[in-house]
Scaffold this motif. Structure first.
Motif, PDB file in Angstrom:
ATOM      1  N   SER A  35       0.830  -1.188   0.000  1.00  0.00           N
ATOM      2  CA  SER A  35       0.000   0.000   0.000  1.00  0.00           C
ATOM      3  C   SER A  35       0.877   1.255   0.000  1.00  0.00           C
ATOM      4  O   SER A  35       1.854   1.344   0.744  1.00  0.00           O
ATOM      5  CB  SER A  35      -0.899  -0.020   1.235  1.00  0.00           C
ATOM      6  N   TRP A  36       0.532   2.223  -0.813  1.00  0.00           N
ATOM      7  CA  TRP A  36       1.311   3.457  -0.894  1.00  0.00           C
ATOM      8  C   TRP A  36       1.108   4.312   0.348  1.00  0.00           C
ATOM      9  O   TRP A  36       1.916   5.194   0.632  1.00  0.00           O
ATOM     10  CB  TRP A  36       0.942   4.239  -2.151  1.00  0.00           C
ATOM     11  N   THR A  37       0.064   4.041   1.120  1.00  0.00           N
ATOM     12  CA  THR A  37      -0.182   4.857   2.308  1.00  0.00           C
ATOM     13  C   THR A  37       0.883   4.647   3.380  1.00  0.00           C
ATOM     14  O   THR A  37       1.176   5.568   4.145  1.00  0.00           O
ATOM     15  CB  THR A  37      -1.573   4.550   2.898  1.00  0.00           C
ATOM     16  N   LYS A  38       1.488   3.468   3.424  1.00  0.00           N
ATOM     17  CA  LYS A  38       2.567   3.237   4.393  1.00  0.00           C
ATOM     18  C   LYS A  38       3.751   4.151   4.101  1.00  0.00           C
ATOM     19  O   LYS A  38       4.322   4.766   4.994  1.00  0.00           O
ATOM     20  CB  LYS A  38       3.015   1.785   4.358  1.00  0.00           C
ATOM     21  N   ALA A  40       3.660   6.933   2.338  1.00  0.00           N
ATOM     22  CA  ALA A  40       3.257   8.327   2.502  1.00  0.00           C
ATOM     23  C   ALA A  40       3.294   8.729   3.982  1.00  0.00           C
ATOM     24  O   ALA A  40       3.742   9.829   4.327  1.00  0.00           O
ATOM     25  CB  ALA A  40       1.861   8.538   1.926  1.00  0.00           C
ATOM     26  N   ALA A  41       2.847   7.851   4.873  1.00  0.00           N
ATOM     27  CA  ALA A  41       2.867   8.155   6.305  1.00  0.00           C
ATOM     28  C   ALA A  41       4.302   8.271   6.820  1.00  0.00           C
ATOM     29  O   ALA A  41       4.623   9.185   7.590  1.00  0.00           O
ATOM     30  CB  ALA A  41       2.113   7.081   7.075  1.00  0.00           C
ATOM     31  N   ALA A  42       5.178   7.370   6.382  1.00  0.00           N
ATOM     32  CA  ALA A  42       6.583   7.435   6.809  1.00  0.00           C
ATOM     33  C   ALA A  42       7.240   8.711   6.302  1.00  0.00           C
ATOM     34  O   ALA A  42       7.995   9.378   7.028  1.00  0.00           O
ATOM     35  CB  ALA A  42       7.334   6.208   6.315  1.00  0.00           C
ATOM     36  N   ALA A  43       6.953   9.092   5.056  1.00  0.00           N
ATOM     37  CA  ALA A  43       7.537  10.318   4.499  1.00  0.00           C
ATOM     38  C   ALA A  43       7.025  11.543   5.248  1.00  0.00           C
ATOM     39  O   ALA A  43       7.792  12.481   5.524  1.00  0.00           O
ATOM     40  CB  ALA A  43       7.205  10.413   3.018  1.00  0.00           C
ATOM     41  N   ALA A  44       5.745  11.568   5.590  1.00  0.00           N
ATOM     42  CA  ALA A  44       5.189  12.713   6.315  1.00  0.00           C
ATOM     43  C   ALA A  44       5.825  12.853   7.697  1.00  0.00           C
ATOM     44  O   ALA A  44       6.138  13.965   8.135  1.00  0.00           O
ATOM     45  CB  ALA A  44       3.673  12.549   6.448  1.00  0.00           C
ATOM     46  N   ILE A  45       6.057  11.749   8.372  1.00  0.00           N
ATOM     47  CA  ILE A  45       6.698  11.801   9.697  1.00  0.00           C
ATOM     48  C   ILE A  45       8.127  12.309   9.581  1.00  0.00           C
ATOM     49  O   ILE A  45       8.566  13.168  10.357  1.00  0.00           O
ATOM     50  CB  ILE A  45       6.645  10.416  10.368  1.00  0.00           C
ATOM     51  N   LEU A  46       8.865  11.801   8.605  1.00  0.00           N
ATOM     52  CA  LEU A  46      10.255  12.245   8.430  1.00  0.00           C
ATOM     53  C   LEU A  46      10.323  13.721   8.057  1.00  0.00           C
ATOM     54  O   LEU A  46      11.188  14.460   8.552  1.00  0.00           O
ATOM     55  CB  LEU A  46      10.953  11.389   7.385  1.00  0.00           C
ATOM     56  N   ILE A  47       9.443  14.172   7.182  1.00  0.00           N
ATOM     57  CA  ILE A  47       9.440  15.585   6.801  1.00  0.00           C
ATOM     58  C   ILE A  47       9.080  16.448   8.007  1.00  0.00           C
ATOM     59  O   ILE A  47       9.707  17.491   8.245  1.00  0.00           O
ATOM     60  CB  ILE A  47       8.467  15.815   5.627  1.00  0.00           C
ATOM     61  N   GLY A  48       8.105  16.016   8.798  1.00  0.00           N
ATOM     62  CA  GLY A  48       7.722  16.773   9.989  1.00  0.00           C
ATOM     63  C   GLY A  48       8.858  16.882  10.994  1.00  0.00           C
ATOM     64  O   GLY A  48       9.127  17.952  11.537  1.00  0.00           O
ATOM     65  N   LEU A  49       9.549  15.771  11.240  1.00  0.00           N
ATOM     66  CA  LEU A  49      10.684  15.812  12.165  1.00  0.00           C
ATOM     67  C   LEU A  49      11.819  16.676  11.627  1.00  0.00           C
ATOM     68  O   LEU A  49      12.468  17.408  12.375  1.00  0.00           O
ATOM     69  CB  LEU A  49      11.178  14.389  12.443  1.00  0.00           C
TER      70      LEU A  49
END
Length: 119
Positions: A35-38, A40-49
């Motif tokens: 699933s591409w959502t996994k 996308a969620a990991a990328a969003a967390i890394l970008i936020g940090l």
């Protein structure tokens, strides 16, 4: 016993056992689609940090410590040795006397020096 219905001979359908291994493997094959959502969620967390770290979102206060505490940290981390500490002192003998007094507090003498009867 006569009232129980009679059971006919049980027979497997033609070719059932020939197809059985393939049917079982088809049902147990893992789904290889990810699933591409996994991602996308990991990328969003890394970008936020990364943004939080880059723009100073997490405050860091440096807490001052005393010279004694700093020296103890150097000694405990084995950066400085006892010889290093003594070489920093103006009077190493006085420093050693102070350490001995702190480590081994004085107690009452077991006998008096001027006591003539020691037996």
């Amino acid at each position: 016993m006569n009232k129980l219905p009679k059971i006919k001979d049980l027979q497997a359908p033609d070719g059932y056992f020939d197809r059985l291994p393939d049917d079982i493997l088809a049902k147990t094959k893992p789904n290889n689609s990810v699933s591409w959502t996994k991602y996308a969620a990991a990328a969003a967390i890394l970008i936020g940090l990364g943004l939080t770290w880059q723009f100073g979102g997490i405050p860091f206060e440096e807490q001052p410590i005393s010279l004694d505490e700093e020296a103890h940290l150097y000694i405990e981390s084995q950066i400085w040795t006892a010889e290093d500490i003594l070489s920093f002192a103006d009077d190493p003998n006085a420093l050693l006397d102070q350490i001995i007094e702190e480590e081994m507090p004085t107690s009452e003498e077991l006998w008096a020096e001027d006591e003539s009867n020691w037996f």
